[in-house]
Scaffold this active site. Structure first.
Site, PDB file in Angstrom:
ATOM      1  N   HIS A 173       0.850  -1.215  -0.034  1.00 25.60           N
ATOM      2  CA  HIS A 173       0.076   0.031  -0.207  1.00 25.60           C
ATOM      3  C   HIS A 173       0.975   1.255   0.041  1.00 25.60           C
ATOM      4  O   HIS A 173       0.558   2.175  -0.385  1.00 25.60           O
ATOM      5  CB  HIS A 173      -0.889   0.031   1.148  1.00 25.60           C
ATOM      6  CG  HIS A 173      -2.378  -0.741   0.961  1.00 25.60           C
ATOM      7  ND1 HIS A 173      -3.316  -0.454   1.197  1.00 25.60           N
ATOM      8  CD2 HIS A 173      -2.209  -2.057   0.482  1.00 25.60           C
ATOM      9  CE1 HIS A 173      -4.283  -1.302   0.981  1.00 25.60           C
ATOM     10  NE2 HIS A 173      -3.599  -2.381   0.637  1.00 25.60           N
TER      11      HIS A 173
ATOM     12  N   VAL B 160       1.485   3.178  -4.657  1.00 28.31           N
ATOM     13  CA  VAL B 160       0.877   4.569  -4.754  1.00 28.31           C
ATOM     14  C   VAL B 160       1.591   5.728  -5.183  1.00 28.31           C
ATOM     15  O   VAL B 160       1.605   5.789  -6.627  1.00 28.31           O
ATOM     16  CB  VAL B 160       0.096   5.006  -3.468  1.00 28.31           C
ATOM     17  CG1 VAL B 160      -0.412   6.368  -3.437  1.00 28.31           C
ATOM     18  CG2 VAL B 160      -0.749   4.002  -2.722  1.00 28.31           C
TER      19      VAL B 160
ATOM     20  N   THR C 166      -3.290 -23.018   4.601  1.00 28.41           N
ATOM     21  CA  THR C 166      -2.065 -22.989   5.397  1.00 28.41           C
ATOM     22  C   THR C 166      -1.942 -21.420   5.723  1.00 28.41           C
ATOM     23  O   THR C 166      -0.887 -20.623   5.359  1.00 28.41           O
ATOM     24  CB  THR C 166      -0.725 -23.200   4.515  1.00 28.41           C
ATOM     25  OG1 THR C 166      -0.802 -22.605   3.307  1.00 28.41           O
ATOM     26  CG2 THR C 166      -0.775 -24.941   4.336  1.00 28.41           C
TER      27      THR C 166
ATOM     28  N   ASP D 199       3.744 -19.837   1.184  1.00 29.41           N
ATOM     29  CA  ASP D 199       3.912 -21.012  -0.027  1.00 29.41           C
ATOM     30  C   ASP D 199       3.135 -20.662  -1.146  1.00 29.41           C
ATOM     31  O   ASP D 199       2.461 -19.687  -1.316  1.00 29.41           O
ATOM     32  CB  ASP D 199       3.440 -22.213   0.840  1.00 29.41           C
ATOM     33  CG  ASP D 199       2.038 -22.497   1.440  1.00 29.41           C
ATOM     34  OD1 ASP D 199       1.339 -21.522   0.923  1.00 29.41           O
ATOM     35  OD2 ASP D 199       1.868 -23.093   2.518  1.00 29.41           O
TER      36      ASP D 199
END
Length: 325
Positions: free
Chosen positions: A63, A67, A246, A251
């Site tokens: 974030h 931008v 998970t 992963d």
């Protein structure tokens, strides 16, 4: 693993002391020796105390960088800053706290030397590795931004209900390819999303009736989400894991979930549904090593997006406030 190691060695060997735009892997070797170790120690301590820190920091990093560049503009806590944008209000406090803690430790060792943007970059890299993901090299020497505007976050961050075409266009404006976009989406292998972000998929889908769900969802999964989010209108904090299989491990199961109709957000499911992005989803679902290699490369690329150097920025004394001149 050998290919990833070769990539890391190539990256480091091709990086001169001047680096890209004044950045280098050993930028703090003289001004703040041990800076990376201080960040790593803070990261490890915070993650042990609050296991959700890693996913939150990874989201905070994206974030920030996507931008106006990797410039810590997301950290400013006053005024109409990026942090005040509606899309950023749900960013977890533990991620902000981690950066502030690392900054405080660094200020004791070497005041006014290490930028908040570099701290966030290092912390994100270390946390991905702690969760089992790839460890990748990063260049250092970013300066912190001199501005932060909520309107920028409103304009440039992807939304969870975007179509594949909308996502592709948005990422292309930032210089990221189809493959890189899908690799970055793999960050959703950790973390959680609030029910309001996907409620339209499990209740009254396309206004067809309260019990109608998005047909791209596995029906048993959809029913479980309906039960988990039953009171989301009364309790907006209700959430569920992005990867229900998970959730605490970095992963490639996120991509396997997409094949099985277990993609939580609409913006996840469209990656499997769209013919342009589906091949990359299938490739990563069947080859975790390839995913790790591509994720490491695109994270290194993202970490260099829009960086400020020299007089383009400053090294903040507090990460949540601009320096007062």
């Amino acid at each position: 693993m050998l290919v990833l190691t070769a990539f890391l060695l190539l990256f480091l060997s091709s990086t001169s002391s001047a680096g890209a735009g004044g950045l280098s892997p050993d930028y703090y070797s003289r001004s703040c020796p041990g800076a990376e170790s201080i960040v790593a120690q803070t990261v490890s301590s915070k993650q042990q105390a609050n296991p959700t820190t890693a996913a939150g920091t990874l989201r905070l990093f994206f974030h920030d960088c996507f931008v106006t560049g990797c410039d810590a503009s997301i950290l400013i806590s006053h005024g109409q800053s990026e942090r005040s944008s509606d899309i950023n209000l749900s960013l977890p406090g533990d991620a902000f706290d981690l950066v502030l803690r690392a900054k405080a430790a660094l200020e004791l060792r070497c005041p006014a030397q290490v930028s908040c943007a570099d701290i966030l970059t290092l912390a994100t890299r270390d946390l991905v590795s702690i969760l089992g993901g790839p460890f990748y090299p990063v260049l250092l020497g970013r300066k912190d931004s001199l501005f932060s505007r909520a309107s920028d976050a409103d304009s440039f961050l992807p939304r969870t209900n975007m179509s594949a075409s909308q996502l592709i266009r948005l990422f292309r404006t930032r210089g990221f390819s189809l493959q890189e976009m899908v690799a970055l989406a793999g960050a959703h292998t950790v973390g959680f999303s609030h029910c309001k972000e996907f409620a339209s998929r499990i209740y009254n889908y396309e206004n067809k009736g309260w019990g109608v769900v998005d047909p791209r969802l596995d029906m048993r999964f959809a029913k479980a989400l309906q039960r988990a989010c039953a009171n989301y209108l009364k309790d907006p904090t209700l959430s569920t894991f992005n990867d229900v299989m998970t959730p605490g491990r970095f992963d490639n199961v996120y991509y396997q979930n997409l094949r099985r109709g277990l993609g939580l957000l609409a913006s996840d499911s469209v990656l499997m549904a769209d013919r342009r992005t589906r091949p990359f989803v299938l490739r990563y679902a069947s080859n975790q090593t390839l995913f790790f290699e591509d994720f490491a490369k695109v994270m290194q690329k993202l970490s260099l997006y829009g960086v400020k150097t020299g007089r383009e920025g400053e090294v903040r004394r507090r990460c949540d406030s601009f320096n007062i001149v």
